[in-house]
Design an enzyme around this catalytic site. Structure first.
Site, mmCIF file in Angstrom:
data_model
loop_
_atom_site.group_PDB
_atom_site.id
_atom_site.type_symbol
_atom_site.label_atom_id
_atom_site.label_comp_id
_atom_site.label_asym_id
_atom_site.label_seq_id
_atom_site.Cartn_x
_atom_site.Cartn_y
_atom_site.Cartn_z
ATOM 1 N N ASP A 1 -1.943 -0.098 6.052
ATOM 2 C CA ASP A 1 -2.009 0.712 7.277
ATOM 3 C C ASP A 1 -3.430 0.962 7.750
ATOM 4 O O ASP A 1 -3.608 1.468 8.859
ATOM 5 C CB ASP A 1 -1.366 2.087 7.048
ATOM 6 C CG ASP A 1 -2.234 2.955 6.166
ATOM 7 O OD1 ASP A 1 -2.523 2.530 5.019
ATOM 8 O OD2 ASP A 1 -2.668 4.025 6.612
ATOM 9 N N GLU B 1 -13.736 10.700 -4.550
ATOM 10 C CA GLU B 1 -14.836 10.115 -3.763
ATOM 11 C C GLU B 1 -14.950 10.818 -2.404
ATOM 12 O O GLU B 1 -16.047 11.037 -1.895
ATOM 13 C CB GLU B 1 -14.573 8.613 -3.559
ATOM 14 C CG GLU B 1 -14.653 7.771 -4.835
ATOM 15 C CD GLU B 1 -13.378 7.767 -5.676
ATOM 16 O OE1 GLU B 1 -12.448 8.552 -5.381
ATOM 17 O OE2 GLU B 1 -13.313 6.975 -6.629
ATOM 18 N N ASP C 1 0.864 -1.169 0.000
ATOM 19 C CA ASP C 1 0.000 0.000 0.000
ATOM 20 C C ASP C 1 0.916 1.239 0.000
ATOM 21 O O ASP C 1 2.104 1.128 0.319
ATOM 22 C CB ASP C 1 -0.890 -0.026 1.252
ATOM 23 C CG ASP C 1 -1.653 1.258 1.429
ATOM 24 O OD1 ASP C 1 -2.350 1.653 0.486
ATOM 25 O OD2 ASP C 1 -1.538 1.879 2.513
ATOM 26 N N ASP D 1 -0.242 5.200 0.687
ATOM 27 C CA ASP D 1 -0.510 6.257 1.674
ATOM 28 C C ASP D 1 -0.679 5.661 3.068
ATOM 29 O O ASP D 1 -1.536 4.815 3.299
ATOM 30 C CB ASP D 1 -1.754 7.042 1.263
ATOM 31 C CG ASP D 1 -1.534 7.750 -0.053
ATOM 32 O OD1 ASP D 1 -0.534 8.477 -0.157
ATOM 33 O OD2 ASP D 1 -2.333 7.557 -0.982
#
Ligand code: XBP
Ligand code: MG
Length: 252
Positions: free
Chosen positions: A180, A56, A10, A12
Site C-alpha cells: 500500500d 524507528e 504487506d 498495515d
C-alpha cells in the site's frame, strides 16, 4: 513469463487500514500512560509514516524535537506498551480487513498458491490482526510470517522480502507482492518482486512509478467498481481484482 506460485502480503494499510485508528491510537495511549505530553494527530502521523517501524518512528520524532529525548531502551519499553494497546484495540474488532482481501486470500489458498506475510510491524501486532481480523486458521495457511526486527533493515530495504523468499525457497520471479505504500513498493521492487498497490488515504500521493498495478482497493463483485490509477499490463476493464488478474501480471 512466469507462473504465479507465491503471494506475499504487506500488513498495515494492505490487509487492513490499521495505521490511523489502530497503531496511531495505540502510540498515543502509550505516550499518555508514560506521562508524556506528545500526541500524534492524524496529520502528524501521516508525516511520520514515511519512517517504517514504530521504534524507528518514535526515534525520528524525537530527533526532530517532537518527543522528549529518550534512550533506546526507553523507546523499546514504550513501544512494547504501545504493542499491548494495539493488541487490545485489534482484539476489540475495531479494524476490519480491506475489501476483497479475504476473498483473494481464500481463492489463492484454495488453488495451492503459497501465501506469506512481509511486514515491518512487530510479530505480536501481526499475530493480533491474524487472530482477530482474519481468523486463527490463517496462522497455518501462511507459509511464512516475516515481520519486524527479524531483519536489521526495514522497508524500503528489500531485506524482509528477501528473507521471506529464502524461507520459502521460492524465486522472486514467481512471486507477487501486495503493498500500500511507497516504502513497501520500493522494498518489493528492490527484491525483484512484481507488485500490486492498493492505495489508502495516507499513501495515495506517494510515488509508485513502475508498479505493476495501482488500484484504490481489491474490491468485490457485488460492490462499486474500483478506481484504477495505473494498469501497465493492460488487464482490461477492471471492476475488482481477481486471482486471474494477478496471474496475468506474472505472465506478461
Ligand atoms: C507498517 C509500519 C509499522 C506500523 C507500526 O508496516 O511501518 O511500523 O506502522 O507497527 P507494513 P510497529 O506496512 O510493512 O505492514 O509499531 O509494530 O512497528
Ligand atoms: Mg503497508
Amino acid at each position: 513469463m512466469a507462473e504465479l506460485k507465491c503471494i506475499l502480503w504487506d500488513v498495515d494499510g494492505t490487509l487492513a487500514d490499521t495505521e490511523r485508528d489502530g497503531h496511531r491510537v495505540a502510540f498515543n495511549m502509550a505516550f499518555e500512560e508514560a506521562g508524556l505530553e506528545r500526541r500524534w494527530d492524524v496529520e502528524t502521523y501521516g508525516e511520520l509514516l514515511t519512517v517504517t517501524g514504530g521504534k524507528e518512528r518514535m526515534k525520528f520524532d524525537m530527533e526532530r524535537g517532537g518527543m522528549p529525548d529518550m534512550a533506546d531502551d526507553k523507546i523499546a519499553a514504550l513501544h512494547a506498551r504501545k504493542t499491548i494497546h494495539y493488541q487490545i484495540l485489534i482484539a476489540d474488532g475495531l479494524i476490519p480487513l480491506r475489501t476483497g482481501v479475504l476473498r483473494l486470500l481464500e481463492e489463492a489458498y484454495a488453488e495451492g498458491i503459497t501465501l506469506g506475510i512481509s511486514t515491518t510491524t512487530t510479530p505480536a501486532a501481526l499475530d493480533a490482526l491474524i487472530e482477530h481480523s482474519l481468523g486463527k486458521e490463517w496462522f497455518d495457511r501462511f507459509a511464512v510470517l516475516a515481520a519486524g526486527d527479524i531483519v536489521p533493515l526495514k522497508k524500503p530495504a528489500p531485506d524482509i522480502y528477501n528473507y521471506a523468499l529464502e524461507q520459502l525457497g521460492i524465486p522472486a520471479e514467481n512471486t507477487l507482492a501486495l503493498e500500500d505504500s511507497g516504502n513497501g513498493w520500493l522494498s518489493a521492487h528492490a527484491a525483484d518482486i512484481k507488485c500490486v498497490i492498493t492505495i489508502n488515504d495516507y499513501t495515495a500521493q506517494q510515488n509508485f512509478e513502475g508498479a505493476d498495478l495501482i488500484v484504490s482497493e481489491l474490491g468485490e463483485a457485488g460492490r462499486n467498481r474500483i478506481q484504477v490509477l495505473s494498469n501497465p499490463h493492460a488487464l482490461g476493464d477492471l471492476h475488482h481484482i481477481t486471482l486471474s488478474h494477478l496471474k496475468s501480471i506474472m505472465a506478461s
